[in-house]
Scaffold this motif. Structure first.
Motif, PDB file in Angstrom:
ATOM      1  N   GLN A 135      18.545  44.700  44.808  1.00 25.86           N
ATOM      2  CA  GLN A 135      17.321  43.911  44.681  1.00 25.86           C
ATOM      3  C   GLN A 135      16.086  44.725  45.075  1.00 25.86           C
ATOM      4  O   GLN A 135      15.086  44.716  44.374  1.00 25.86           O
ATOM      5  N   SER A 136      16.181  45.456  46.192  1.00 25.34           N
ATOM      6  CA  SER A 136      14.987  46.213  46.606  1.00 25.34           C
ATOM      7  C   SER A 136      14.632  47.295  45.599  1.00 25.34           C
ATOM      8  O   SER A 136      13.495  47.719  45.530  1.00 25.34           O
ATOM      9  N   LEU A 137      15.614  47.725  44.815  1.00 31.70           N
ATOM     10  CA  LEU A 137      15.302  48.754  43.817  1.00 31.70           C
ATOM     11  C   LEU A 137      14.846  48.124  42.502  1.00 31.70           C
ATOM     12  O   LEU A 137      14.526  48.827  41.540  1.00 31.70           O
ATOM     13  N   GLY A 138      14.806  46.797  42.480  1.00 25.34           N
ATOM     14  CA  GLY A 138      14.276  46.105  41.301  1.00 25.34           C
ATOM     15  C   GLY A 138      15.186  46.171  40.088  1.00 25.34           C
ATOM     16  O   GLY A 138      14.722  46.114  38.949  1.00 25.34           O
ATOM     17  N   VAL A 139      16.482  46.280  40.331  1.00 25.27           N
ATOM     18  CA  VAL A 139      17.414  46.318  39.203  1.00 25.27           C
ATOM     19  C   VAL A 139      18.097  44.949  39.083  1.00 25.27           C
ATOM     20  O   VAL A 139      18.333  44.259  40.082  1.00 25.27           O
ATOM     21  N   ASP A 140      18.385  44.566  37.855  1.00 24.07           N
ATOM     22  CA  ASP A 140      18.924  43.242  37.546  1.00 24.07           C
ATOM     23  C   ASP A 140      20.349  43.067  38.093  1.00 24.07           C
ATOM     24  O   ASP A 140      21.299  43.662  37.587  1.00 24.07           O
ATOM     25  N   ILE A 141      20.500  42.214  39.139  1.00 23.51           N
ATOM     26  CA  ILE A 141      21.822  41.991  39.743  1.00 23.51           C
ATOM     27  C   ILE A 141      22.781  41.353  38.750  1.00 23.51           C
ATOM     28  O   ILE A 141      23.977  41.678  38.732  1.00 23.51           O
ATOM     29  N   LYS A 142      22.244  40.453  37.923  1.00 22.53           N
ATOM     30  CA  LYS A 142      23.112  39.735  36.973  1.00 22.53           C
ATOM     31  C   LYS A 142      23.828  40.707  36.033  1.00 22.53           C
ATOM     32  O   LYS A 142      25.019  40.593  35.763  1.00 22.53           O
ATOM     33  N   LYS A 143      23.081  41.686  35.545  1.00 23.89           N
ATOM     34  CA  LYS A 143      23.660  42.672  34.623  1.00 23.89           C
ATOM     35  C   LYS A 143      24.762  43.464  35.320  1.00 23.89           C
ATOM     36  O   LYS A 143      25.780  43.797  34.718  1.00 23.89           O
ATOM     37  N   ILE A 144      24.541  43.762  36.592  1.00 20.98           N
ATOM     38  CA  ILE A 144      25.539  44.543  37.331  1.00 20.98           C
ATOM     39  C   ILE A 144      26.787  43.699  37.593  1.00 20.98           C
ATOM     40  O   ILE A 144      27.913  44.172  37.414  1.00 20.98           O
ATOM     41  N   ASP A 145      26.587  42.434  37.964  1.00 17.33           N
ATOM     42  CA  ASP A 145      27.734  41.535  38.167  1.00 17.33           C
ATOM     43  C   ASP A 145      28.555  41.403  36.891  1.00 17.33           C
ATOM     44  O   ASP A 145      29.783  41.406  36.918  1.00 17.33           O
ATOM     45  N   GLU A 146      27.855  41.302  35.798  1.00 19.61           N
ATOM     46  CA  GLU A 146      28.521  41.193  34.498  1.00 19.61           C
ATOM     47  C   GLU A 146      29.395  42.417  34.236  1.00 19.61           C
ATOM     48  O   GLU A 146      30.517  42.321  33.751  1.00 19.61           O
ATOM     49  N   CYS A 147      28.833  43.594  34.570  1.00 20.66           N
ATOM     50  CA  CYS A 147      29.540  44.852  34.349  1.00 20.66           C
ATOM     51  C   CYS A 147      30.754  44.963  35.267  1.00 20.66           C
ATOM     52  O   CYS A 147      31.811  45.428  34.853  1.00 20.66           O
ATOM     53  N   VAL A 148      30.622  44.509  36.517  1.00 22.08           N
ATOM     54  CA  VAL A 148      31.738  44.558  37.464  1.00 22.08           C
ATOM     55  C   VAL A 148      32.838  43.590  37.018  1.00 22.08           C
ATOM     56  O   VAL A 148      34.027  43.913  37.083  1.00 22.08           O
ATOM     57  N   GLY A 149      32.446  42.410  36.550  1.00 20.46           N
ATOM     58  CA  GLY A 149      33.409  41.437  36.023  1.00 20.46           C
ATOM     59  C   GLY A 149      34.254  40.813  37.121  1.00 20.46           C
ATOM     60  O   GLY A 149      33.961  40.937  38.316  1.00 20.46           O
ATOM     61  N   ASP A 150      35.326  40.152  36.717  1.00 19.60           N
ATOM     62  CA  ASP A 150      36.217  39.491  37.674  1.00 19.60           C
ATOM     63  C   ASP A 150      37.293  40.483  38.098  1.00 19.60           C
ATOM     64  O   ASP A 150      38.190  40.814  37.340  1.00 19.60           O
ATOM     65  N   THR A 151      37.202  40.947  39.339  1.00 20.15           N
ATOM     66  CA  THR A 151      38.119  42.002  39.787  1.00 20.15           C
ATOM     67  C   THR A 151      39.515  41.472  40.086  1.00 20.15           C
ATOM     68  O   THR A 151      40.444  42.243  40.287  1.00 20.15           O
ATOM     69  N   GLU A 152      39.664  40.135  40.141  1.00 19.86           N
ATOM     70  CA  GLU A 152      40.989  39.560  40.386  1.00 19.86           C
ATOM     71  C   GLU A 152      41.753  39.351  39.082  1.00 19.86           C
ATOM     72  O   GLU A 152      42.972  39.186  39.098  1.00 19.86           O
ATOM     73  N   ALA A 153      41.040  39.375  37.967  1.00 16.18           N
ATOM     74  CA  ALA A 153      41.665  39.046  36.685  1.00 16.18           C
ATOM     75  C   ALA A 153      42.580  40.167  36.197  1.00 16.18           C
ATOM     76  O   ALA A 153      42.376  41.343  36.524  1.00 16.18           O
ATOM     77  N   ASP A 154      43.579  39.787  35.407  1.00 18.78           N
ATOM     78  CA  ASP A 154      44.535  40.753  34.860  1.00 18.78           C
ATOM     79  C   ASP A 154      43.987  41.307  33.541  1.00 18.78           C
ATOM     80  O   ASP A 154      44.559  41.104  32.475  1.00 18.78           O
ATOM     81  N   VAL A 155      42.844  41.962  33.623  1.00 19.45           N
ATOM     82  CA  VAL A 155      42.203  42.507  32.406  1.00 19.45           C
ATOM     83  C   VAL A 155      41.693  43.926  32.691  1.00 19.45           C
ATOM     84  O   VAL A 155      41.515  44.315  33.842  1.00 19.45           O
ATOM     85  N   ASP A 156      41.444  44.651  31.606  1.00 16.95           N
ATOM     86  CA  ASP A 156      40.855  45.991  31.733  1.00 16.95           C
ATOM     87  C   ASP A 156      39.384  45.876  32.096  1.00 16.95           C
ATOM     88  O   ASP A 156      38.712  44.933  31.672  1.00 16.95           O
ATOM     89  N   ASN A 157      38.886  46.829  32.828  1.00 21.24           N
ATOM     90  CA  ASN A 157      37.438  46.946  33.005  1.00 21.24           C
ATOM     91  C   ASN A 157      36.996  48.170  32.197  1.00 21.24           C
ATOM     92  O   ASN A 157      37.485  49.282  32.442  1.00 21.24           O
ATOM     93  N   PRO A 158      36.111  47.951  31.214  1.00 21.63           N
ATOM     94  CA  PRO A 158      35.767  49.071  30.309  1.00 21.63           C
ATOM     95  C   PRO A 158      35.238  50.300  31.056  1.00 21.63           C
ATOM     96  O   PRO A 158      35.528  51.437  30.696  1.00 21.63           O
ATOM     97  N   ILE A 159      34.461  50.074  32.111  1.00 24.73           N
ATOM     98  CA  ILE A 159      33.869  51.199  32.844  1.00 24.73           C
ATOM     99  C   ILE A 159      34.958  52.031  33.531  1.00 24.73           C
ATOM    100  O   ILE A 159      35.033  53.258  33.359  1.00 24.73           O
ATOM    101  N   LEU A 160      35.828  51.346  34.291  1.00 26.72           N
ATOM    102  CA  LEU A 160      36.850  52.091  35.032  1.00 26.72           C
ATOM    103  C   LEU A 160      37.899  52.693  34.104  1.00 26.72           C
ATOM    104  O   LEU A 160      38.467  53.750  34.392  1.00 26.72           O
ATOM    105  N   LYS A 161      38.129  52.022  32.973  1.00 26.28           N
ATOM    106  CA  LYS A 161      39.081  52.564  32.009  1.00 26.28           C
ATOM    107  C   LYS A 161      38.557  53.914  31.490  1.00 26.28           C
ATOM    108  O   LYS A 161      39.280  54.905  31.422  1.00 26.28           O
ATOM    109  N   ALA A 162      37.250  53.938  31.177  1.00 27.05           N
ATOM    110  CA  ALA A 162      36.636  55.176  30.693  1.00 27.05           C
ATOM    111  C   ALA A 162      36.677  56.258  31.777  1.00 27.05           C
ATOM    112  O   ALA A 162      36.904  57.442  31.497  1.00 27.05           O
ATOM    113  N   GLU A 163      36.479  55.851  33.028  1.00 31.44           N
ATOM    114  CA  GLU A 163      36.519  56.818  34.131  1.00 31.44           C
ATOM    115  C   GLU A 163      37.899  57.451  34.253  1.00 31.44           C
ATOM    116  O   GLU A 163      38.027  58.661  34.433  1.00 31.44           O
TER     117      GLU A 163
END
Ligand code: NAG
Ligand code: NAG
Ligand code: NAG
Length: 624
Positions: A327-355
């Motif tokens: 928040q202090s850096l003025g970046v959209d938290i909602k977009k970041i939450d969306e990118c993180v996704g549900d970490t409990e779910a049995d699904v791939d995360n596109p970011i970590l998969k690419a990593e």
């Protein structure tokens, strides 16, 4: 101690195939200049500590000590003979492998005054990368203080060098890091494989302090479009059979897909591996969102601020704390939450998969298995993670002349000009040198001093040129003052070189000697003349009623010369009058002739000339 082992092999069952992946040994070339028997290029492997001179070269002479040949004890007490004196050629200490850590050998060499350390392998094998010890007890505080570059050489080359040294030969070596990193264009791509974990001991501490120190430079480079930086995070997956185990549940997110080791290596205490993965993912997402908004450099602020504001020690390593930083850096938290996704779910995360996919080595880069790892232009960086050393490596990744200003600042210099003026031309008296330090090493280029350009090869010869050249050190020419008169052998007229002024002879550079015109019968030779030499000229006097004419080197009687001039004036005056009168007459005559012929020509257009008497009136009015 020897090789990079997967940092987490010991951490247990999360062992992964990539731990035994491809490891690339970064090499650079070592050129032996003498003796002839060893002359040529040899290979050496850059150590993973100290400061390799990326983009530059280092020339030195090899020293192999008579005792302490493994360099495991301090040289200050044992053997002082390789301490270099100011202006001496840099010494490369040759040490044998074994008995102690590579880093301790380097530290002892550095304290003994060596400019670099060459470690000779003790067995016949392909070159390996010398690394810092993994053992906690070996993490002495000197590690970060090693600044000399290090290189491992083969047993064979080591033996040959020792043999030459034992015969009393001097072994000269040129370590060349210029091709250690590719430098194809005017942009450098680099990546840092890092971790949000701040509780993993000295490695995490040095990684965080690097990020804090390097932040400013990184942001300047990124904002200027000079670099494209990407942060990366290593994760492992849980083997199928253990997905439901307590351990995998505490170390992984997304149903065993992405795991990190427990920060304390104690599953019942403090934060778990999955907390680390989640914060890593949030940092990766932060970069993605910031990059999409055109400000990728904000990542450096986020990571630095997060480490300061949300440390594990204070139990603040949480999403709530992270959100405050975002928040202090003025970046959209909602977009970041969306990118993180549900970490409990049995699904791939596109970011970590690419990593996970990019962990596998590509092209010139090996697999990434240790943290932190820096990759510059797809080549793994070797050397200590330190602002100056890393900046040097990044700078050497630019095509020459395209490097940004930050690469050409004072603290990037190699100080090679301090030794023997870098082998370049200099004028000690005038304090002018052709040696210039750059991060690529020294260059010998004739300088521009106070607007005066010097030209020449820069090594043996530089000479002031141009209109103002005599202003500086008199253009390198002779200059002398005596009896209030000054003569110079420099001429300010765009010509080069030095020339003794009239009345002197010599090379014009070191000396000009006065010519004794009287003795050498060069002037004032008339019978009634009396000659006296002066500095730069001579004096000649004639008998009492004669005058010495310097230009004609002759004496003229004072009376004769007066009559002569009066009669001469008269002759000139009369001559002018006659010429004027004649000219005027000629002019008058020519004008009349011209008018006559013109009139005749005009009239001839209208009538035959023999009928002059019948010229009509209007003709003469209209045309003449
Ligand atoms: C390493 O350098 C730091 C900072 O310059 C200094 O405080 C420390 O004493 C040095 N350590 C050793 C072992 O020389
Ligand atoms: C960051 O943005 C640039 C330009 O928009 C793009 O080329 C690059 O692939 C992005 N990097 C990542 C990691 O998304
Ligand atoms: C020579 O010039 C340099 C910089 O131009 C200066 O730092 C140095 O002190 C000078 N040395 C002498 C001997 O004048």
């Amino acid at each position: 101690m020897r090789l990079h082992f997967c940092l987490f092999t010991c951490v247990s069952f999360l062992l992964l195939a990539s731990c035994f992946g491809r490891f690339v040994v970064e090499k650079n070339s070592l050129k032996v200049a003498s003796p002839d028997s060893l002359k040529g290029l040899h290979e050496c492997a850059i150590g993973n500590f100290g400061v390799p001179q990326y983009g530059g070269t280092l020339v030195g002479s090899v020293f192999y000590p008579k005792s302490n040949q493994k360099a495991c004890t301090n040289f200050q007490d044992v053997d002082l003979s390789f301490q270099t004196k100011p202006g001496g050629i840099p010494i490369f200490l040759l040490a044998d492998r074994g008995d102690c850590y590579f880093t301790l050998k380097a530290w002892n060499a550095q304290n003994g005054g060596a400019a670099a350390i060459l470690v000779a392998d003790d067995r016949v094998e392909p070159l390996i990368t010398m690394d810092t010890p993994e053992e906690e007890d070996a993490r002495a505080d000197y590690l970060q203080n090693i600044t000399i570059p290090s290189a491992l050489i083969s047993k064979d080359l080591g033996d040959k060098i020792k043999k030459e040294l034992s015969k009393g030969e001097m072994v000269s070596i040129n370590l060349d890091w210029r091709e250690a990193l590719p430098h194809p264009d005017e942009r450098v791509e680099y990546e840092l494989w890092t971790n949000s974990n701040d509780e993993c001991g000295p490695k995490c501490d040095s990684q965080l302090s690097f990020i804090r120190n390097f932040k400013g430079a990184a942001q300047i480079l990124e904002q200027g479009g000079y670099t494209q930086f990407t942060p990366h995070y290593i994760t492992w997956y849980c083997p199928e059979a253990f997905i439901l185990s307590k351990q995998c549940k505490s170390q992984c997110i997304n149903h065993g897909r992405y795991c990190a080791p427990d920060p304390e290596q104690d599953f019942n205490r403090g934060y778990d591996g999955k907390d680390v993965v989640e914060q890593n993912l949030r940092q990766a997402c932060f970069f993605k969102v910031a990059n999409e908004s055109g400000k990728p450099w904000q990542w450096w602020d986020y990571v630095t601020d997060f480490s300061i504001r949300c440390p594990m020690k204070e139990n603040k390593y949480t999403k709530e704390c992270a959100d405050k930083v975002i928040q202090s850096l003025g970046v959209d938290i909602k977009k970041i939450d969306e990118c993180v996704g549900d970490t409990e779910a049995d699904v791939d995360n596109p970011i970590l998969k690419a990593e996970q996919e990019s962990q596998i080595g590509k092209g010139s880069r090996g697999d990434v298995t240790i943290l932190p790892t820096l990759v510059v232009n797809n080549r793994q960086y070797r050397g200590k993670l330190d602002k100056g050393a890393v900046l040097k490596a990044i700078c050497s990744g630019f095509e020459e002349t395209t490097e940004p200003a930050i690469c050409l600042t004072k603290d990037m210099e190699t100080n090679e000009c301090l030794y023997n003026n870098g082998g370049c031309w200099q004028d000690k008296a005038a304090n002018i040198t052709a040696c210039r330090d750059t991060f690529r090493g020294r260059v010998c280029e004739c300088p521009i001093v106070q607007g005066v350009k010097f030209s020449g090869d820069g090594y043996t010869h530089c000479e002031a040129s141009g209109a103002l050249r005599c202003e500086i050190n008199n253009g390198g020419c002779w200059k002398g003052t005596k009896d209030g008169r000054t003569y110079s052998a420099c001429i300010d007229d765009h010509t080069k070189g030095c020339k003794c002024p009239p009345g002197f002879r010599g090379d014009g550079v070191n000396s000009c000697e006065d010519i004794d015109e009287c003795k050498e019968n060069l002037a004032c030779q008339c019978p009634e003349c009396k000659c006296k030499n002066t500095w730069g000229s001579y004096e000649c006097s004639c008998s009492s009623n004669a005058l010495y004419i310097h230009e004609h080197d002759t004496c003229i009687s004072k009376d004769a010369s007066t009559e002569y001039s009066w009669s001469f004036v008269w002759v000139v005056f009369l001559g002018l009058a006659v010429a004027g009168a004649a000219g005027y007459a000629l002019y008058k005559y020519r004008i009349r002739r011209y008018m006559d012929s013109e009139i005749r020509a005009i009239m001839a257009q209208y009538m035959p000339l023999d009928n002059q008497g019948e010229v009509p009136n209007h003709m003469t009015q209209g045309h003449v």
